[in-house]
Design an enzyme around this catalytic site. Structure first.
Site, PDB file in Angstrom:
ATOM      1  N   TYR A   1       0.829  -1.208   0.000  1.00  0.00           N
ATOM      2  CA  TYR A   1       0.000   0.000   0.000  1.00  0.00           C
ATOM      3  C   TYR A   1       0.861   1.255   0.000  1.00  0.00           C
ATOM      4  O   TYR A   1       1.970   1.240   0.540  1.00  0.00           O
ATOM      5  CB  TYR A   1      -0.895   0.023   1.245  1.00  0.00           C
ATOM      6  CG  TYR A   1      -1.970  -1.023   1.285  1.00  0.00           C
ATOM      7  CD1 TYR A   1      -2.276  -1.806   0.173  1.00  0.00           C
ATOM      8  CD2 TYR A   1      -2.684  -1.275   2.458  1.00  0.00           C
ATOM      9  CE1 TYR A   1      -3.268  -2.784   0.231  1.00  0.00           C
ATOM     10  CE2 TYR A   1      -3.681  -2.242   2.523  1.00  0.00           C
ATOM     11  CZ  TYR A   1      -3.960  -2.999   1.400  1.00  0.00           C
ATOM     12  OH  TYR A   1      -4.936  -3.955   1.469  1.00  0.00           O
TER      13      TYR A   1
ATOM     14  N   SER B   1     -13.361  -4.725   1.081  1.00  0.00           N
ATOM     15  CA  SER B   1     -14.324  -4.127   0.152  1.00  0.00           C
ATOM     16  C   SER B   1     -15.770  -4.425   0.528  1.00  0.00           C
ATOM     17  O   SER B   1     -16.580  -4.807  -0.323  1.00  0.00           O
ATOM     18  CB  SER B   1     -14.052  -4.597  -1.287  1.00  0.00           C
ATOM     19  OG  SER B   1     -12.833  -4.101  -1.760  1.00  0.00           O
TER      20      SER B   1
ATOM     21  N   LEU C   1     -18.004  -2.416   1.012  1.00  0.00           N
ATOM     22  CA  LEU C   1     -18.842  -1.451   0.293  1.00  0.00           C
ATOM     23  C   LEU C   1     -18.649  -1.560  -1.211  1.00  0.00           C
ATOM     24  O   LEU C   1     -19.065  -0.681  -1.969  1.00  0.00           O
ATOM     25  CB  LEU C   1     -18.546  -0.027   0.769  1.00  0.00           C
ATOM     26  CG  LEU C   1     -18.793   0.227   2.254  1.00  0.00           C
ATOM     27  CD1 LEU C   1     -18.345   1.626   2.642  1.00  0.00           C
ATOM     28  CD2 LEU C   1     -20.256   0.013   2.597  1.00  0.00           C
TER      29      LEU C   1
ATOM     30  N   GLY D   1     -17.012   1.274  -2.945  1.00  0.00           N
ATOM     31  CA  GLY D   1     -17.824   2.480  -2.940  1.00  0.00           C
ATOM     32  C   GLY D   1     -19.112   2.383  -3.726  1.00  0.00           C
ATOM     33  O   GLY D   1     -19.977   3.273  -3.636  1.00  0.00           O
TER      34      GLY D   1
ATOM     35  N   LEU E   1     -21.708   0.546  -3.236  1.00  0.00           N
ATOM     36  CA  LEU E   1     -22.890   0.430  -2.385  1.00  0.00           C
ATOM     37  C   LEU E   1     -23.270   1.739  -1.688  1.00  0.00           C
ATOM     38  O   LEU E   1     -24.340   1.826  -1.092  1.00  0.00           O
ATOM     39  CB  LEU E   1     -22.689  -0.689  -1.361  1.00  0.00           C
ATOM     40  CG  LEU E   1     -22.779  -2.105  -1.947  1.00  0.00           C
ATOM     41  CD1 LEU E   1     -22.210  -3.145  -0.982  1.00  0.00           C
ATOM     42  CD2 LEU E   1     -24.234  -2.445  -2.308  1.00  0.00           C
TER      43      LEU E   1
ATOM     44  N   GLY F   1     -23.865   4.293  -3.436  1.00  0.00           N
ATOM     45  CA  GLY F   1     -24.747   4.907  -4.420  1.00  0.00           C
ATOM     46  C   GLY F   1     -24.150   6.085  -5.153  1.00  0.00           C
ATOM     47  O   GLY F   1     -24.788   6.662  -6.034  1.00  0.00           O
ATOM     48  N   LYS F   2     -22.902   6.426  -4.836  1.00  0.00           N
ATOM     49  CA  LYS F   2     -22.340   7.656  -5.411  1.00  0.00           C
ATOM     50  C   LYS F   2     -22.040   7.565  -6.898  1.00  0.00           C
ATOM     51  O   LYS F   2     -21.816   8.594  -7.546  1.00  0.00           O
ATOM     52  CB  LYS F   2     -21.082   8.065  -4.645  1.00  0.00           C
ATOM     53  CG  LYS F   2     -19.912   7.083  -4.740  1.00  0.00           C
ATOM     54  CD  LYS F   2     -18.765   7.561  -3.855  1.00  0.00           C
ATOM     55  CE  LYS F   2     -17.603   6.569  -3.830  1.00  0.00           C
ATOM     56  NZ  LYS F   2     -16.529   7.027  -2.934  1.00  0.00           N
TER      57      LYS F   2
END
Length: 347
Positions: free
Chosen positions: A53, A236, A238, A241, A243, A245-246
């Site tokens: 990372y 992950s 979400l 990202g 989930l 909705g963005k």
């Protein structure tokens, strides 16, 4: 925040784990430190990182930077004892470290010492293998997975070699416990079998992808987790990202992950936005924030140890942390099950 046993280690980790993969790319060191402060303030005691990372993008010149940022926080605050720290040894093919060499007794010593140096600590609580040398069906490779080219003899020999080297690191006090990532049921069972037979480190946890949109873990891995006390550290949760909705309706926030990776690692497909919409509708009907609902649902799963979430802003961080106190109604859970049957594995 609820604490959950980390396998049979005797450690208890927070039900939510602070992910760090954006620190050093999408986030500055100061922003990463602020996230740690806020997460600990709200009951998190578990931080996950990796030698490779940050990501988005993954570059040779930034490899290890996230560990350095965490190490700077430890040095600045003196609060190392408040954190259960997990990091990872990159697997075969990661060319930004050791020229892509596979995990082995040869690589473990230098890799552990490198992480300890960057993290400015004398021990790593949970040391994970980022992916198996033989490869993995994770990261959308499940659609074409073919294990027929594997050599069982070579795999078992490597596991024995690796576990013996990890035991030496445990004996030195450099690492406390051992975990897997992006592994299968068969692979995890072999690590367990060999470790128990030889008195070498026992698998404490497995870090695989898991979310409302990615439920590969629900069958064989779930059974192994429950019966062998090897809990899932879900990454992950979400779905990068999605989930939140963005990204619905073609939206593309300028500082978002999709702006840097247009397919979100293969998660963007013809079916995924309809699936996301089904979950957004459930959240809307019940007055729930979709991020909080998605994370709270993960925490209901019988094999879950901790869900690893990442954030690029403190506002996102707080929203994610709110899920720890959210109890989903039976009605919501039933509607989620119905949506899953209608939209299985959309990526």
């Amino acid at each position: 925040m609820k604490r959950v046993p980390l396998g049979r280690t005797g450690l208890e980790v927070s039900a939510l784990c602070l992910g760090s993969m954006t620190w050093g790319s999408q986030n500055t060191p100061e922003e990463g430190h602020a996230q740690i402060d806020r997460a600990l303030e709200r009951g998190v005691n578990f931080i996950d990182t990796a030698e490779m990372y940050p990501v988005n993008p993954t570059l040779k010149e930034t490899t290890g930077r996230t560990e350095e940022i965490i190490g700077q926080w430890f040095a600045k605050t003196g609060r190392r004892d408040e954190v259960i720290l997990a990091t990872k040894h990159s697997g075969e093919g990661f060319m930004h470290a050791r020229d892509g060499a596979p995990i082995s007794s040869t690589t473990i010593l230098e890799t552990v010492e490198g992480s300890l140096r960057r993290l400015q600590t004398d021990h790593i609580d949970l040391y994970q293998l980022h992916w198996p040398n033989r490869g993995s069906y994770m990261f959308r490779k499940n659609w074409s997975f073919d294990p027929s080219g594997q050599s069982r003899t070579e795999t078992i020999a490597n596991m024995e070699d690796t576990l013996e080297a990890l035991q030496k690191q445990v004996d030195k006090g450099n690492i406390g416990h051992f975990g897997l990532s992006n592994e299968s049921a068969w692979g995890t069972a072999q690590w367990l079998r060999i470790g128990e037979a030889r008195g070498w480190p026992r698998v404490a946890s497995i870090q695989n992808e898991y979310s409302l949109l990615c439920r590969l873990y629900d069958t064989d891995m779930a059974e192994l987790s429950v019966n062998e006390d090897v809990g899932l550290l879900a990454f992950s949760p979400l779905a990068a990202g999605l989930l939140s909705g963005k990204y619905q309706g073609g939206a593309m926030p300028g500082t978002s992950r999709m702006a840097l990776n247009s397919t979100l690692g293969g998660r963007v497909t013809d079916r995924v936005f309809d699936a996301v919409d089904a979950y957004l509708q459930i959240a809307g009907r019940h007055g729930l924030h979709p991020v909080e609902m998605a994370l709270a649902w993960c925490l209901t799963r019988p094999f879950m140890c901790s869900a690893i979430f990442g954030a690029t802003t403190l506002e996102q961080l707080d929203t994610a942390l709110n899920s720890a106190d959210l109890v989903l109604s039976d009605e919501v859970v039933t509607e989620i099950d119905t949506a899953h049957r209608a939209h299985p594995m959309p990526f």
